[in-house]
Structure formats: C-alpha cells, structure tokens
Enzyme design. Structure first.
Site, short mmCIF file in Angstrom:
data_model
loop_
_atom_site.label_atom_id
_atom_site.label_comp_id
_atom_site.label_asym_id
_atom_site.label_seq_id
_atom_site.Cartn_x
_atom_site.Cartn_y
_atom_site.Cartn_z
N HIS A 166 -25.69 -4.89 -66.54
CA HIS A 166 -26.72 -5.58 -67.32
C HIS A 166 -26.14 -6.30 -68.53
O HIS A 166 -26.82 -7.15 -69.12
CB HIS A 166 -27.82 -4.61 -67.74
CG HIS A 166 -27.46 -3.67 -68.84
ND1 HIS A 166 -27.07 -2.36 -68.63
CD2 HIS A 166 -27.44 -3.83 -70.19
CE1 HIS A 166 -26.83 -1.78 -69.79
NE2 HIS A 166 -27.05 -2.64 -70.76
N ASP A 196 -25.40 -0.22 -62.05
CA ASP A 196 -25.18 -0.80 -63.38
C ASP A 196 -23.72 -0.81 -63.80
O ASP A 196 -23.37 -0.46 -64.93
CB ASP A 196 -26.02 -0.07 -64.43
CG ASP A 196 -26.18 -0.88 -65.71
OD1 ASP A 196 -26.00 -2.11 -65.66
OD2 ASP A 196 -26.49 -0.28 -66.76
N SER A 272 -23.64 -0.59 -74.88
CA SER A 272 -23.66 -0.59 -73.42
C SER A 272 -22.34 -1.07 -72.84
O SER A 272 -21.81 -2.10 -73.23
CB SER A 272 -24.79 -1.49 -72.91
OG SER A 272 -26.05 -0.95 -73.24
#
Length: 461
Positions: A166, A196, A272
């Site tokens: 993402h 992911d 992230s």
C-alpha cells in the site's frame, strides 16, 4: 525457491538465501545514502486539633552512621568536580564518572542480544524512507497528482528493498532516501496486494542488508524495536516496545483479513513498510498498520495497538518476488466479485458472491460466467459472500477444474471453470477491466446524485 532460483532446502544452501532465518550478508554501510482524561488532583481535608508534640530524641549517632553510608555509596560512583569555599566551610559538588556507551559493530552476532542503541546503529543505514508521486484520473477525466510516504528496508546487498504494497500502490515514481541523505530513484519489481508486501529496486551495490529472523520463534512479552519515518517527516525514528500478541486476525480497511503481530511500539502513518526487529537485531515483522481512535470513539484515544506482518508468513513470497517479479502458483478465476446486498436478498435472491466484472480473455469468460451471476457454491463448499469464495479458491492450484453453482436470472445452473495461474500480465488485464467498471459506476452515482459505497469487497480473483 531462494533468491538464486534454487530449491530452498534450508540445508547446505541456507547461507545463500537472503530470506532464510538467521541469514546475514555483511557489507559496508550504505555508500550514499487525543484527548486524555483530566487529572482530578487531591485536596486536604479539614484541619483537626493540634496533637501534643513528642519529646525529641537524640539521633546524632544515627546521623553519623547514615552520613558515612551515603559517603561510601557516593564515593563508589562519582568524583569531585570542584569545591566552593563558603565562609570557613568547603562545599563539594560531584559529577558521575559513567563512561559513554561503546557500540561495537565490527561484527554483528545475532546469537547475542543487542541493546536498542546497538540495533539502531547497526541497521539505521539499512532502513529507508520512501516517497511516491501518484498520478490518477478522476471521474471527470481530470489528472490528479498526489504524494505519499512510507518506510522500507534493504534485503540484498545489490539494492532490493522490501516495503508494504500500500506504500507504493499506484505510484508514478518512487524515491528512496538513506539516513546519510543519499537518494535513489527506485523501480517496482513486484508485489502481493493480498499480503501487503512489495519489492522495489535501486541501482546501488555494497549496501548492508538486514538479517531476516523467524517470527514463529517469538513470544508474547519479548522486546521489539521499529525504525521508520512517522508522518513522513520525522525520519529514521526508533521506537521500542514488546510483542503484545501473536497471530492476531485483523480486518483491514478494505475488508481483507490478515494475520498480524501486535505490538505496543509507537507506530504512525509513515512507519508502514519499515522493519520490526527482535532483541537480536533480526527482522521478524514488517510494520503495516495501527488502530485509530476514530473507529471506536470520538472521545477515547487508542494507543499502543500497532501491527506487523510476520516474516515467516511472507518470506517465501518475498524470495519469489525478487526472483520472478510475482508469486507463482496462485490460482486465478478471471472475475471480480462482491457481496449480494441484504435488500436484494429480501426479494428471494440467494446470498453468495456476485460477479461484477468478467475480464475478457481469461478463464472466467471462457467458462461462460457473466456479470450479475451469483456463485453460491464451489464444488461442495457453500459460498455466502465474496470472502468465502476467495478463501475456497485459494485451496486449489492453477490447472484445477472446479464446479461452480451459479444463480442467474432466477435459475440455478452449474459451470465448470479451469483455474489459471495469476501472472502480472493477467493482473494488468483485470486492473484495466476493474478500472473501467469503477469509472462507469461512479459516473452513474454522480449522475443520480446518490451516495453509496464502492461495491467491491475484493477484486482480481
């Protein structure tokens, strides 16, 4: 399959696989590279009558002994800084003689535990900040440009970097920055959206890769450390905590469920894709998400609930992404599906996975599936929603033929479909078909001036 294309027997070739637990490839350092509840406080109660004072005892001897003990303790850990003369008395001030911590990083030994300072010093150069430019087209055909930021970490000496999918999804350009200020343009190698993860590549050699550890060996309560770029501005920040829970099933914002490591490390937007280290300096997770307070209450803050993807869940996929650019052996149905709305079921339509898009040229079209079909069973497995179809499909392999029970225009029929292998080329065809459907759907909603959620619960299956 390891990075070099060999079978990963975890035996004699173990040292060659950068994704095997405990692998370490030494090299020089990077060449360039809420409202909280208020405190109510305390107050004194009403004063009572004054109590009679007790006669004072002679405690001079105890004071002398205590002073001697204090001096003995002080003398063991500090030394005089200077003396001040005040009248006929000398006042001595003391300063601690603790020596600065020495970080010996000439050889990282993952058999021994490392301090958080040693982990940071050893691997901050292996952690990167990632910024992306995103160019998209809105429903009016206008080009819209945006930006996003995240983190990542070096997994091979020659420039392969692991991050979250993402972070780089829909990126028009990707830039990687190292702690010394050096930046590189990066290219997308391959990704696995359902898990992911994504691999990107920069044109550099002599980098210091991280050591990949085993997440399955971790215990609740063990110390972990994260390095990343919270908010995309506070670059190369280290946060520490413990493993709060293992094997958490977390529902993501798009409806996907993922197995996660839960940690109380401070994790924020921009973290992230960054590494989660154990106390031996091994990466045992990929920082991916955190709970936000908005999901629960407008008045209570949610803190200390961060999540990371376990490395053991994705290590083989990462190796395949590096080697092939995609994960091999994944079955494909060539359709996009969503759930049947409850209001539709009230009219006698069965629950199931509704076919929203049939991608031209793929196996779904070849089997005769049509948009609007509702799949209620795959072989003998009942299907009441899109997630159940996807989960059941993943139990098969490319080349397998499945029998689908389909509800179409009031009639129930059976359709045989031979699953294909998912490849980047087929994924691109699905993306194109889904984008076209999405634009048409949004235009219809805009024209009717109606609000409603996007019907896909998942796509590209």
């Amino acid at each position: 399959m390891d990075y070099y294309g060999n079978n990963n027997d975890m035996g004699e070739n173990r040292d060659q696989d950068p994704f095997a637990p405990g692998y370490y490839q030494p090299g020089p350092s990077n060449p360039g590279s809420c409202g909280e509840p208020g405190f109510t406080g305390f107050h004194d109660g009403p004063s009572g009558p004054e109590k009679p004072k007790k006669p004072r005892k002679n405690r001079t001897a105890w004071k002398v002994v205590a002073l001697c003990l204090v001096c003995a303790v002080i003398g063991a850990s500090i030394h005089p800084l200077y003396e001040l003369a005040s009248g006929g008395n000398n006042t001595t001030l003391y300063v601690g003689d603790r020596q600065p911590t020495q970080l010996n990083l000439t050889a990282v030994d993952t058999e021994k535990e490392m301090t958080t300072a040693e982990i940071y010093a050893a691997y901050v150069g292996s952690t990167v900040g990632i910024t992306v430019d995103i160019v998209s087209t809105n429903i009016f055909g206008q080009t819209v440009t945006g930006a996003a930021a995240g983190s990542g970490f070096v997994i091979t000496e020659d420039g392969y970097i692991l991050t979250n999918y993402h972070v780089i999804a829909d990126a028009n350009s990707i830039t990687v920055a190292f702690v010394d200020g050096t930046t590189y343009p990066a290219t997308y190698v391959g990704g696995e959206e359902a898990n992911d993860i994504a691999v990107i590549k920069i044109n550099a050699t002599g980098l210091t890769p991280v050591v990949i550890g085993s997440s399955d060996d971790m215990l609740v309560g063990e110390q972990v450390t994260a390095i990343g770029n919270p908010l995309g501005e506070l670059t190369f920040t280290e946060t520490t905590g413990i493993i709060s829970a293992l094997n958490r099933s977390i529902t993501m914002s798009d409806g996907r469920k993922m197995n996660m490591i839960q940690t109380d490390c401070a994790i924020n937007s921009g973290n992230s894709g960054g590494p989660l280290f154990n106390s031996h300096g091994e990466v045992i997770g990929i920082v991916s998400a955190k709970y936000s307070s908005g999901s629960y209450s407008s008045s209570a803050s949610v803190e200390g609930l961060g999540f990371a993807i376990p490395m053991d869940d994705v290590a083989d996929m990462v190796s395949e992404l590096v080697t092939n650019g995609y994960v091999t052996g994944k079955p494909l149905m060539g359709i996009s599906v969503g759930d049947v709305a409850q209001e539709v079921q009230n009219y006698g339509v069965p629950a199931g996975a509704e076919v929203l898009v049939v991608t031209p040229g793929l196996c779904g079209e070849k089997a005769g599936l049509q948009a609007g079909d509702i799949i209620t069973k795959i072989d003998d497995t009942e299907v009441t929603c899109s997630d159940e179809l996807i989960s059941a499909k993943n139990e098969y392999a490319p080349g397998d033929t499945v029998k689908l029970t389909v509800y179409r225009s009031g009639q129930t029929m059976e359709v045989k479909l031979t699953l294909e292998e998912s490849t980047p080329e087929k994924t691109a065809l699905q993306d194109e078909a889904q984008t076209e459907y999405q634009q048409q759907y949004q235009q219809q909603q805009q024209q009717q001036q109606q609000s409603g959620g996007w019907p896909f619960s998942g796509f590209g299956y």
